[in-house]
Design a protein around this motif. Structure first.
Motif, short mmCIF file in Angstrom:
data_model
loop_
_atom_site.label_atom_id
_atom_site.label_comp_id
_atom_site.label_asym_id
_atom_site.label_seq_id
_atom_site.Cartn_x
_atom_site.Cartn_y
_atom_site.Cartn_z
N ARG A 20 -0.52 86.13 44.00
CA ARG A 20 -1.79 86.78 43.71
C ARG A 20 -2.23 87.58 44.94
N LEU A 45 4.98 89.68 33.76
CA LEU A 45 3.85 89.92 34.66
C LEU A 45 3.96 91.24 35.40
N HIS A 86 -4.82 81.54 24.03
CA HIS A 86 -4.64 81.14 25.43
C HIS A 86 -3.87 82.21 26.18
N GLN A 87 -4.04 82.17 27.50
CA GLN A 87 -3.24 83.06 28.34
C GLN A 87 -2.08 82.25 28.90
N LEU A 88 -0.93 82.92 29.11
CA LEU A 88 0.25 82.19 29.58
C LEU A 88 0.99 82.97 30.67
N ASP A 89 1.96 82.28 31.25
CA ASP A 89 2.80 82.87 32.31
C ASP A 89 1.95 83.53 33.40
N ASP A 90 1.11 82.72 34.01
CA ASP A 90 0.26 83.20 35.10
C ASP A 90 -0.66 84.33 34.66
N GLY A 91 -1.10 84.29 33.44
CA GLY A 91 -2.03 85.32 32.96
C GLY A 91 -1.35 86.61 32.56
N ALA A 92 -0.04 86.56 32.27
CA ALA A 92 0.71 87.78 31.95
C ALA A 92 0.39 88.30 30.55
N TRP A 93 0.01 87.40 29.65
CA TRP A 93 -0.23 87.85 28.29
C TRP A 93 -1.12 86.86 27.55
N SER A 113 -1.82 84.88 24.08
CA SER A 113 -1.24 84.39 22.84
C SER A 113 -2.37 84.14 21.84
N ARG A 138 2.61 86.43 20.87
CA ARG A 138 2.28 87.26 22.04
C ARG A 138 1.60 88.53 21.57
N PHE A 182 -4.70 88.12 32.89
CA PHE A 182 -5.79 87.60 32.07
C PHE A 182 -6.29 86.30 32.69
N GLU A 221 -9.08 78.09 29.35
CA GLU A 221 -8.44 78.53 30.60
C GLU A 221 -9.10 79.76 31.17
#
Lengths: 587, 113
Positions: free
Chosen positions: A226, A412, B6-13, B15, B20, B48, B113
């Motif tokens: 981050r 990401l 929810h958001q997943l993969d460190d806020g990448a997307w 769901s 997705r 996200f 989250e």
């Protein structure tokens, strides 16, 4: 309230995931219930499988964790065979072909386009030679990193490889630490060069002397992700090698119990360190998590560190030919952006066998080292045609180029990375001359703020962005300068933001020329940056279009695969069945 | 059926009902926003941070920055799409290139989250 992911982890996590994974593999992709996919994909990470990004459904990235980057005799051949047989997708990569291995900045291996149906066969092949994917991703002990020539290095004061191997065996599959609040990254080194990169890990063991004995000082809470980079902090603890595992038990249990399980963005131990500070961290460790008196820190060797110091003296990385303490040599080969074609991997496995012991090692700079080469084999080995592409004496721009996975596969990332960085390195090699006294010049390209390419510790840091050019959105990069490790580690200063990606090579050329003109005496690049303010530095980075051509300026994330002839998301063949045939989609 | 977001993969997307639906790295135009001083914020979505449902809207707070002025931070709640019929669960995404109006929430909603 615990996060959604914590809820899934409470239901099934750790070793038990394997049984479900194998069942899904047996029955095929379609057997994973649609309304359980998110939960299962989150869990599969624990077994090293990461579902690829949008447009690539049913394909997985597989990470193999090789502690300390050590690939034992016989293992590289299997890695190459697995890549060649299973890591092939619907479209070739224009730079790297059909199948390839990625050597990562955490001394692991990543393969792409893996089908779940192939997992049992792949696991069988890997495990037959002692390799595995367990805990390569997910919320647990990750692959342990360290000095890649531990146990062989003339600069080593304590054999860190045996400790790393012990930690690996102790904490892999250990149910007590299988479910942590977030990833747990550990570094260990026993040499005086600082190449364990402990400063950017959650838990770091660094060589230190106490009462005449060499052991390790302990640092906690480093990390780059981050926009919150942190250097690991000294908690004033020294341990002898035989107690390293006890402190590791204690620290990871402390993290397990006190880490934030409600907000995954706040879960890493660096944030607990922010909250507690090193004194409290030490006292909680002492009082609640170890049953012996912790010794205070010993005398470290940080003032001797040379790795990634920008000093241009000593050992800045592991590329090149170096003598081991047993009289043999290790040959560090440059792997541009860490990606190596599967056929090349197989050929290197043969060469390592023929000229060395068969062992190779991965570095934290995405390179590979062939160890145990007797002096009499050096000339013949380094004359092998394969080494023309993986040179022990590369151009500084090839040597210093690191890139993360990027939009090719990663959810990401904001921009394309690996192929772009390959093109950057080639252009810079042909068009830019560093001062003669600068052989080490590191350019790290990370597609987003997750910082997998560790941009903050490079001479030139590149981070994925967007901008508008002639009104149209294009891929761009933020440019930072002057990061590095050593006794006085510092993160890069971000001096020029949102530079269109096709103007970055021109910007680096102008920067290097301005540096050559303005440097005083033998000033190194890193000192040069440290001694000047951001405004002055920003003026020296003059983005400019050149004859460099960037084919990835459009929004590569909107494609299903950036290099496909028809890259439109709607043209994706995914999801596919075991044979790679498209399956009907709900959309 | 409850809409599951929810958001997943460190806020990448994001769901929505295990599908997705919304990814980072797109540019969103934000108007009437106090995110930055620009009349219209040309906002790059980098992650996200929070997601929620304010029926029928699926909303998110997004970390990112204005690529015109460089201001970075987290947006107020933005509608990223709608699930009009919770029984079918079908998601209708908004066009991110259009102009959007982030808003501060004034009522309780289901958020994760």
């Amino acid at each position: 309230m615990p996060s959604k992911v914590e809820g899934w982890k409470d239901e099934v996590y750790g070793n038990e995931i394997r049984e479900h994974l194998m069942e899904f593999a047996e029955q095929g992709w379609e057997s994973i219930p649609e309304d359980e996919q998110d939960a299962w994909f989150e869990r599969f990470k624990w077994w090293g499988l990461y579902h690829q990004r949008s447009g690539q459904e049913s394909y997985f990235m597989m990470r193999i964790g090789t502690p300390n980057g050590v690939i034992k005799p016989g293992q590289l051949e299997v890695i190459g065979e697995v890549a060649k047989e299973y890591a092939t997708g619907p479209v070739d990569n224009p730079e790297f072909g059909e199948a390839y291995c990625d050597w990562t900045t955490r001394q692991s291996i990543q393969l792409h386009w893996i089908k779940i149906e192939d997992i049992p066969e792949i696991f069988e092949k890997l495990e037959a030679v002692g390799l595995g994917t367990q805990q390569a991703c997910g919320d647990s002990w990750r692959n342990i990193v360290g000095c890649p020539v531990a146990g062989k290095d003339k600069h080593e004061h304590v054999d860190a490889w045996s400790v790393a191997e012990d930690l690996h065996e102790t904490f892999k599959g250990n149910d007590d630490y299988a479910n942590l609040p977030r990833k747990w990254k550990v570094a260990i080194a026993g040499c005086d060069e600082g190449c364990g990169q402990g400063d950017i890990n959650d838990l770091a063991f660094e060589p230190a002397e106490k009462d005449g004995e060499i052991g390790f000082n302990v640092r906690i809470g480093g990390g780059l992700s981050r926009k919150e980079p942190r250097l690991a902090r000294d908690i004033d603890v020294w341990v002898p090698p035989e107690q390293a595992a006890d402190v590791a038990h204690g620290m990871s249990a402390l993290f397990r119990d006190h880490g934030d399980r409600e907000d995954r963005f706040n879960a890493r131990i660096k944030f607990l360190m922010d909250e507690w500070g090193p004194e409290k961290m030490r006292s909680v460790l002492q009082e609640d998590y170890v049953d012996f008196e912790l010794a205070t820190a010993g005398e470290d060797m940080r003032d001797q560190y040379s790795y990634n110091t920008g000093s241009q003296d000593g050992h800045n990385d592991h590329v090149g030919i170096h003598e081991q303490k047993d009289g043999n040599y290790y040959v560090g080969l440059n792997v541009l952006v860490g990606r190596m074609g599967a056929d090349d991997v197989l050929e290197l496995a043969e060469l390592a066998d023929e000229y060395g012991s068969g062992e190779v090692r991965l570095t934290q700079r995405q390179n590979i080292i062939v160890t145990d080469v007797p002096e009499e084999n050096l000339d013949e080995f380094t004359s092998e045609p394969l080494l023309e592409n993986y040179s022990p004496e590369p151009s500084p721009f090839m040597r210093g180029s690191i890139a993360c996975t990027g939009t090719e596969y990663c959810s990401l990332s904001i921009v394309e990375t690996k192929n772009r960085q390959v093109r950057y390195a080639r252009w810079l090699k042909d068009n830019v001359e560093l001062p003669e006294d600068h052989e080490d010049f590191h350019i790290h390209l990370s597609g987003c703020t997750a910082s997998c390419a560790q941009p903050q510790i490079a001479d030139v840091s590149l981070r994925g962005m967007k901008t508008r050019k002639d009104g149209e959105p294009v891929e761009a990069l933020d440019i930072g300068l002057g990061g590095g490790l050593g006794d006085d580690p510092r993160f890069a200063d971000w001096v020029e933001m949102r530079v269109p990606a096709d103007e970055v090579p021109g910007a680096i050329k102008n920067l290097v020329n301005n540096f050559k003109d303005a440097r005083e005496g033998g000033e190194t690049f890193r000192d040069f940056v440290e001694d000047r303010d951001e405004e002055t530095l920003a003026e020296m980075v003059e983005p400019e279009e050149t004859d460099y051509d960037d084919p990835y300026m459009h929004n590569t994330k909107m494609t299903w695969y950036p290099y496909a002839e028809d890259d439109d998301m709607q043209s994706s063949p995914a999801p596919t069945n075991a044979a790679g045939e498209s399956l009907p989609s709900d959309d | 059926m409850t809409t599951d977001v929810h958001q997943l993969d460190d806020g990448a997307w994001i769901s929505v009902n295990d599908s997705r639906e919304v990814n980072v790295s797109d540019l969103w135009l934000l108007a009437r926003s106090d995110f930055c001083g620009c009349e219209t914020t040309d906002f790059l979505a980098e992650g996200f941070v929070k997601v929620g449902v304010d029926y029928p809207d699926i909303q998110a707070r997004i970390a990112g920055q204005c690529i015109a002025c460089g201001e970075s931070g987290v947006t107020d709640w933005l509608t990223v799409g709608r699930v009009v019929d919770p029984d079918s669960g079908e998601f209708y995404g908004v066009v991110h290139e259009s102009v959007h109006f982030p808003e501060k929430r004034t009522r309780l909603s289901h958020s994760r989250e």
